[in-house]
Design a protein around this motif. Structure first.
Motif, PDB file in Angstrom:
ATOM      1  N   UNK A   1       0.826  -1.214   0.000  1.00  0.00           N
ATOM      2  CA  UNK A   1       0.000   0.000   0.000  1.00  0.00           C
ATOM      3  C   UNK A   1       0.857   1.259   0.000  1.00  0.00           C
ATOM      4  N   UNK A   2       2.075   1.148   0.543  1.00  0.00           N
ATOM      5  CA  UNK A   2       3.015   2.276   0.562  1.00  0.00           C
ATOM      6  C   UNK A   2       3.912   2.284  -0.674  1.00  0.00           C
ATOM      7  N   UNK A   3       3.703   1.265  -1.527  1.00  0.00           N
ATOM      8  CA  UNK A   3       4.466   1.119  -2.776  1.00  0.00           C
ATOM      9  C   UNK A   3       5.961   0.966  -2.524  1.00  0.00           C
ATOM     10  N   UNK A   4       6.301   0.238  -1.468  1.00  0.00           N
ATOM     11  CA  UNK A   4       7.719   0.003  -1.164  1.00  0.00           C
ATOM     12  C   UNK A   4       7.979  -1.492  -0.932  1.00  0.00           C
ATOM     13  N   UNK A   5       7.102  -2.331  -1.448  1.00  0.00           N
ATOM     14  CA  UNK A   5       7.270  -3.768  -1.220  1.00  0.00           C
ATOM     15  C   UNK A   5       8.369  -4.342  -2.107  1.00  0.00           C
TER      16      UNK A   5
END
Length: 286
Positions: free
Chosen positions: A33-37
């Motif tokens: 969801x934070x686009x840092x996966x």
């Protein structure tokens, strides 16, 4: 293996379909969801939780924090926080919760243990430990309980052997109860490591009054190490895999407890010698 599981996660509640603990989907979903996966961020979060809490508690409870860190990375890091990140995180959170036992804060203790179940459900076995006395310690009674289970197992009267076979219908338990040990290990009550643990516990409980002058949680630490040993002697003869998985959360406390031997030696020269021996022992094991 872990990253393959994390890569399958799309939503926060996917752990229900995966049959894993909640953190297996909540953490990857949050990072998405934070686009840092990616493989680095997801393992960094687990490392911060698992290793971070341990390092914080080393400073708080250990007589020599640097020595505890060295022992940790020498003997426990690979198994708990590298290959077994689930139990590593649960262990770190449990270590964080020990302060609430000493402070008699039951609500906060329960919240932390529930948080730990997001990583490993087996940590629920720690709930009764809230009622352990933080000060009184009769070393002879603790030794007798261990010897009692050794005797019961010798005559095939270990009460656990009548309980565990009835749990093999539960999927999460069947691998432990009915499966052969993956590496061929078999429990032996006279294993050198277990006898060393028992010596540590017996000696330190005899010195409980002195230990309490150093830290109000020191006797709790020793008793929880004993609890890990007791798990081995109760469950080990029936399912060594289950016993070792459950006990590792508590035997890990040896990182802290070994430094108490240095504290108890009042002679400065003996302190130095014992510290050097522990450093060399840990260093050669890296």
């Amino acid at each position: 293996t872990y990253f393959k599981i994390f890569s399958q996660v799309k939503g926060y509640l996917d752990f229900l379909d995966l049959g894993k603990e909640a953190a297996f989907s909540i953490i990857p979903a949050l990072l998405r969801s934070l686009d840092i996966f990616n493989r680095y961020t997801v393992f960094a979060v687990f490392a911060i939780i698992g290793v971070g809490f341990k390092l914080k508690c080393f400073v708080k409870y250990s007589y020599l924090p640097i020595l505890s860190i060295l022992i940790y990375f020498s003997f426990y890091y690979m198994e708990l926080d590298c290959s077994g990140i689930r139990s590593g995180c649960a262990c770190g959170i449990f270590l964080w919760a020990i302060q609430d036992i000493q402070a008699r804060n039951f609500k906060t203790f329960c919240i932390k243990i529930i948080f730990a179940t997001f990583f490993h459900m087996s940590i629920l076995i720690a709930l009764p430990l809230y009622f352990v006395n933080a000060k009184k310690a009769n070393a002879n009674v603790y030794l007798f309980i261990i010897l009692l289970f050794v005797a019961l197992d010798a005559v095939n009267l270990n009460p656990i052997q009548f309980i565990l076979p009835n749990l093999d219908s539960i999927d999460r338990m069947s691998n432990y109860v009915t499966g052969a040990e993956a590496n061929g290990d078999v429990f032996s009550p006279f294993t050198k490591l277990y006898l060393i643990y028992m010596f540590e516990v017996y000696y330190l409980l005899k010195k409980s009054e002195t230990l309490l002058r150093f830290n109000s949680c020191s006797v709790l630490m020793v008793k929880f190490l004993y609890f890990g040993i007791l798990i081995l002697y109760i469950f080990g003869p029936v399912s060594y895999t289950m016993a070792s998985r459950l006990s590792e959360i508590f035997t890990f406390l040896n990182c802290i407890i070994l430094t108490y031997f240095v504290y108890l030696n009042k002679h400065p020269f003996q302190k130095i010698i014992l510290s050097v021996l522990l450093i060399l022992y840990s260093g050669f094991s890296l």
